[in-house]
Design a protein around this motif. Structure first.
Motif, mmCIF file in Angstrom:
data_model
loop_
_atom_site.group_PDB
_atom_site.id
_atom_site.type_symbol
_atom_site.label_atom_id
_atom_site.label_comp_id
_atom_site.label_asym_id
_atom_site.label_seq_id
_atom_site.Cartn_x
_atom_site.Cartn_y
_atom_site.Cartn_z
ATOM 1 N N GLN A 148 0.842 -1.181 0.000
ATOM 2 C CA GLN A 148 0.000 0.000 0.000
ATOM 3 C C GLN A 148 0.883 1.238 0.000
ATOM 4 O OE1 GLN A 148 -2.456 1.167 3.433
ATOM 5 N NE2 GLN A 148 -4.176 1.035 1.993
ATOM 6 N N SER A 200 0.771 5.779 -0.565
ATOM 7 C CA SER A 200 -0.025 7.001 -0.693
ATOM 8 C C SER A 200 0.639 7.896 -1.710
ATOM 9 C CB SER A 200 -0.101 7.740 0.649
ATOM 10 O OG SER A 200 -0.809 6.975 1.587
ATOM 11 N N LYS A 201 -0.196 8.476 -2.589
ATOM 12 C CA LYS A 201 0.321 9.392 -3.601
ATOM 13 C C LYS A 201 -0.382 10.732 -3.404
ATOM 14 C CE LYS A 201 0.998 10.002 -8.505
ATOM 15 N NZ LYS A 201 0.858 9.430 -9.841
ATOM 16 N N CYS A 202 0.406 11.799 -3.280
ATOM 17 C CA CYS A 202 -0.153 13.129 -3.042
ATOM 18 C C CYS A 202 0.165 14.038 -4.226
ATOM 19 C CB CYS A 202 0.417 13.733 -1.766
ATOM 20 S SG CYS A 202 0.056 12.744 -0.303
ATOM 21 N N ASP A 203 -0.794 14.899 -4.566
ATOM 22 C CA ASP A 203 -0.537 15.843 -5.649
ATOM 23 C C ASP A 203 0.041 17.133 -5.077
ATOM 24 O OD1 ASP A 203 -2.673 17.265 -4.590
ATOM 25 O OD2 ASP A 203 -4.099 16.593 -6.123
ATOM 26 N N ARG A 238 -3.517 16.700 -1.901
ATOM 27 C CA ARG A 238 -4.634 15.766 -1.920
ATOM 28 C C ARG A 238 -4.026 14.390 -2.140
ATOM 29 N NH1 ARG A 238 -7.988 19.295 -6.071
ATOM 30 N NH2 ARG A 238 -6.025 18.929 -7.066
ATOM 31 N N CYS A 239 -4.282 13.493 -1.205
ATOM 32 C CA CYS A 239 -3.635 12.181 -1.240
ATOM 33 C C CYS A 239 -4.650 11.077 -1.494
ATOM 34 C CB CYS A 239 -2.912 11.902 0.078
ATOM 35 S SG CYS A 239 -1.633 13.126 0.443
ATOM 36 N N THR A 240 -4.205 10.082 -2.210
ATOM 37 C CA THR A 240 -5.012 8.878 -2.428
ATOM 38 C C THR A 240 -4.158 7.675 -2.081
ATOM 39 O OG1 THR A 240 -4.319 8.787 -4.746
ATOM 40 C CG2 THR A 240 -6.392 9.918 -4.274
ATOM 41 N N ASP A 241 -4.800 6.653 -1.524
ATOM 42 C CA ASP A 241 -4.111 5.405 -1.190
ATOM 43 C C ASP A 241 -4.398 4.387 -2.277
ATOM 44 O OD1 ASP A 241 -3.154 6.453 1.152
ATOM 45 O OD2 ASP A 241 -4.802 5.688 2.380
ATOM 46 N N ALA A 242 -3.425 3.555 -2.543
ATOM 47 C CA ALA A 242 -3.598 2.515 -3.555
ATOM 48 C C ALA A 242 -2.916 1.247 -3.113
ATOM 49 C CB ALA A 242 -3.011 2.995 -4.885
#
Length: 188
Positions: A168, A170-173, A177-181
Motif C-alpha cells: 500500500q 499514498s500518492k499526493c498531488d 490531496r492524497c489517495t491510497d492505492a
C-alpha cells in the motif's frame, strides 16, 4: 613500594594501558591511551635509550621496586560468564578497510582443546587498525577490544520468502490531496 617479583623486562612489542614491565629492578606501568601507544616503541624503553633519555617517562609510570621474578601461573581459566555465545567468523588479514567499527571476529587461542575468543573492532579512528593487526598480535590492541570466549558458530539463516500480499502506498498531488492505492509486488 615493594612490588614483589619483577614482571618481564620491556621488549619492543604492543603494550596496552595498565601493562607492567620491569627495568633495573623497578616496576613500570604503561600509561593510559593515547600515551600507551608509545609503550612498545623503540626510544621509549625505560632507562636505556641514550638518544631520548627522558622519553620513556611519557609512556611509563614507576610503581615501585621489585626483586626476582613473578611466580609462574597455571593454564588460563576462562570465565564462563564472559561467553559471548556463538563465534563470529575468524579474523583474516586484510587492508585497513577490511573491518569497520563494531565488527566482531573470533581468534583461536587453543587447539587442544579448541578454544576461541571474540574481539570487537574499536571506534574510528582506531578501527583503521582492525584489518592491519590480528586481535592477538603485537598492535592488536590498537584496533580490537576483547569481548570474551565464544562457542560454535551462528546458525544459518533461512532462505528469503517471497512477499505475497499487497503493498500500500499514498500518492499526493501538488495541493496535498492524497489517495491510497494497493499494488501487487513485482514478480519475476
Amino acid at each position: 613500594p615493594d612490588m614483589g617479583g619483577c614482571p618481564e623486562n620491556w621488549s619492543p612489542q604492543s603494550y596496552g594501558e595498565g601493562d607492567r614491565v620491569s627495568s633495573m629492578n623497578l616496576v613500570l606501568e604503561c600509561n593510559s591511551w593515547p600515551l600507551s601507544l608509545h609503550c612498545g616503541q623503540i626510544g621509549y624503553e625505560p632507562h636505556t635509550d641514550l638518544a631520548t633519555p627522558g622519553a620513556w617517562k611519557i609512556a611509563w609510570t614507576v610503581l615501585g621496586f621489585c626483586e626476582g621474578t613473578i611466580e609462574p601461573t597455571g593454564a588460563p581459566n576462562f570465565d564462563p560468564t564472559s561467553n559471548v555465545g556463538a563465534c563470529p567468523e575468524e579474523w583474516a588479514a586484510g587492508s585497513d578497510t577490511e573491518y569497520e567499527e563494531g565488527d566482531i571476529v573470533s581468534v583461536i587461542t587453543s587447539t587442544a582443546p579448541i578454544h576461541k575468543v571474540a574481539f570487537k573492532c574499536r571506534e574510528w579512528p582506531s578501527s583503521g587498525f582492525c584489518g592491519q593487526f590480528s586481535p592477538t598480535s603485537a598492535g592488536g590492541n590498537l584496533g580490537w577490544i576483547f569481548m570474551g570466549s565464544c562457542d560454535g558458530t551462528f546458525a544459518p539463516t533461512g532462505a528469503p520468502a517471497q512477499f505475497t500480499g499487497l503493498c500500500q502506498y499514498s500518492k499526493c498531488d501538488e495541493e496535498n490531496r492524497c489517495t491510497d492505492a494497493d499494488v501487487e509486488p513485482w514478480n519475476s
